[in-house]
Design a protein around this motif. Structure first.
Motif, PDB file in Angstrom:
ATOM      1  N   GLY A  15     -22.258  -7.036  -0.292  1.00 37.13           N
ATOM      2  CA  GLY A  15     -21.928  -8.376  -0.223  1.00 37.13           C
ATOM      3  C   GLY A  15     -20.223  -8.769  -0.836  1.00 37.13           C
ATOM      4  O   GLY A  15     -19.822  -7.980  -1.455  1.00 37.13           O
ATOM      5  N   GLY A  16     -19.707  -9.652  -0.418  1.00 32.53           N
ATOM      6  CA  GLY A  16     -18.590  -9.964  -0.803  1.00 32.53           C
ATOM      7  C   GLY A  16     -17.533  -9.498   0.282  1.00 32.53           C
ATOM      8  O   GLY A  16     -17.900  -8.614   0.907  1.00 32.53           O
ATOM      9  N   ARG A  17     -16.107 -10.048  -0.001  1.00 30.13           N
ATOM     10  CA  ARG A  17     -15.294  -9.418   1.243  1.00 30.13           C
ATOM     11  C   ARG A  17     -14.060  -9.150   0.429  1.00 30.13           C
ATOM     12  O   ARG A  17     -13.498 -10.045  -0.324  1.00 30.13           O
ATOM     13  CB  ARG A  17     -15.003 -10.466   2.212  1.00 30.13           C
ATOM     14  N   ARG A  18     -13.460  -7.987   0.821  1.00 27.93           N
ATOM     15  CA  ARG A  18     -12.154  -7.550   0.375  1.00 27.93           C
ATOM     16  C   ARG A  18     -11.052  -8.606   0.712  1.00 27.93           C
ATOM     17  O   ARG A  18     -10.934  -8.853   1.922  1.00 27.93           O
ATOM     18  CB  ARG A  18     -11.718  -6.294   0.561  1.00 27.93           C
ATOM     19  N   VAL A  19     -10.011  -9.168  -0.081  1.00 24.80           N
ATOM     20  CA  VAL A  19      -9.068  -9.953   0.157  1.00 24.80           C
ATOM     21  C   VAL A  19      -7.700  -9.179  -0.086  1.00 24.80           C
ATOM     22  O   VAL A  19      -7.509  -8.546  -0.950  1.00 24.80           O
ATOM     23  CB  VAL A  19      -9.005 -11.191  -0.664  1.00 24.80           C
ATOM     24  N   ARG A  20      -6.786  -9.167   0.934  1.00 30.19           N
ATOM     25  CA  ARG A  20      -5.501  -8.338   0.949  1.00 30.19           C
ATOM     26  C   ARG A  20      -4.538  -9.249   1.044  1.00 30.19           C
ATOM     27  O   ARG A  20      -4.521 -10.072   2.289  1.00 30.19           O
ATOM     28  CB  ARG A  20      -5.850  -7.314   1.961  1.00 30.19           C
ATOM     29  N   VAL A  21      -3.413  -9.386   0.352  1.00 32.83           N
ATOM     30  CA  VAL A  21      -2.296  -9.948   0.751  1.00 32.83           C
ATOM     31  C   VAL A  21      -1.173  -9.243   0.946  1.00 32.83           C
ATOM     32  O   VAL A  21      -0.822  -8.394  -0.065  1.00 32.83           O
ATOM     33  CB  VAL A  21      -1.954 -11.189  -0.273  1.00 32.83           C
ATOM     34  N   ASP A  22      -0.324  -9.004   1.954  1.00 32.24           N
ATOM     35  CA  ASP A  22       1.026  -8.360   2.136  1.00 32.24           C
ATOM     36  C   ASP A  22       0.447  -6.847   1.689  1.00 32.24           C
ATOM     37  O   ASP A  22       1.239  -6.296   1.198  1.00 32.24           O
ATOM     38  CB  ASP A  22       1.914  -8.821   1.211  1.00 32.24           C
ATOM     39  N   GLY A  23      -0.508  -6.512   2.253  1.00 35.70           N
ATOM     40  CA  GLY A  23      -1.002  -4.931   2.029  1.00 35.70           C
ATOM     41  C   GLY A  23      -1.701  -4.730   0.528  1.00 35.70           C
ATOM     42  O   GLY A  23      -2.174  -3.626   0.448  1.00 35.70           O
ATOM     43  N   GLU A  24      -1.689  -5.597  -0.344  1.00 32.67           N
ATOM     44  CA  GLU A  24      -2.189  -5.436  -1.651  1.00 32.67           C
ATOM     45  C   GLU A  24      -3.633  -6.051  -1.700  1.00 32.67           C
ATOM     46  O   GLU A  24      -3.682  -7.006  -1.401  1.00 32.67           O
ATOM     47  CB  GLU A  24      -1.305  -6.019  -2.561  1.00 32.67           C
ATOM     48  N   VAL A  25      -4.525  -5.133  -2.187  1.00 28.73           N
ATOM     49  CA  VAL A  25      -5.955  -5.627  -2.481  1.00 28.73           C
ATOM     50  C   VAL A  25      -5.780  -6.487  -3.534  1.00 28.73           C
ATOM     51  O   VAL A  25      -5.586  -6.108  -4.719  1.00 28.73           O
ATOM     52  CB  VAL A  25      -7.030  -4.542  -2.419  1.00 28.73           C
ATOM     53  N   LEU A  26      -6.389  -7.766  -3.419  1.00 33.10           N
ATOM     54  CA  LEU A  26      -6.401  -8.746  -4.842  1.00 33.10           C
ATOM     55  C   LEU A  26      -7.826  -8.812  -5.366  1.00 33.10           C
ATOM     56  O   LEU A  26      -7.899  -8.982  -6.398  1.00 33.10           O
ATOM     57  CB  LEU A  26      -5.905 -10.041  -4.209  1.00 33.10           C
ATOM     58  N   GLY A  27      -8.670  -8.243  -4.445  1.00 32.30           N
ATOM     59  CA  GLY A  27     -10.111  -8.258  -5.129  1.00 32.30           C
ATOM     60  C   GLY A  27     -11.303  -8.392  -4.095  1.00 32.30           C
ATOM     61  O   GLY A  27     -10.966  -8.453  -2.898  1.00 32.30           O
ATOM     62  N   LEU A  28     -12.289  -8.604  -4.738  1.00 29.57           N
ATOM     63  CA  LEU A  28     -13.541  -8.914  -3.736  1.00 29.57           C
ATOM     64  C   LEU A  28     -13.963 -10.257  -4.159  1.00 29.57           C
ATOM     65  O   LEU A  28     -14.436 -10.728  -5.179  1.00 29.57           O
ATOM     66  CB  LEU A  28     -14.801  -7.903  -4.221  1.00 29.57           C
TER      67      LEU A  28
END
Length: 78
Positions: A15-28
């Protein structure tokens, strides 16, 4: 609003989806509320959970904003 590259990856098996902004993973993220919070922390002010699914700067991979996998949900967004 900054035009940054935001990717919400496919739902994980747990469950959950990884979030990435400008190549940096911000979290699940487990909801649109989580995605909005990650974007706020990345400096994208004024993003509300109700608007996340419609933002053109987000690339949804492996499903749209309603798909979260086990134990996740799109809401609440009001």
């Amino acid at each position: 609003m900054d035009e940054r590259r935001v990717i919400v990856h496919p739902p994980s098996p747990g469950g959950g989806r990884r979030v990435r902004v400008d190549g940096e993973v911000l979290g699940l993220a487990h909801s649109l509320v989580d995605v909005a919070e990650f974007l706020r922390r990345a400096g994208l002010e004024g993003v509300e959970a109700a608007d996340v699914a419609r933002l053109s700067l987000i690339e949804w991979r492996g499903g749209d904003a309603d798909e979260w996998g086990e134990g996740g949900a799109a809401g609440p967004v009001g």
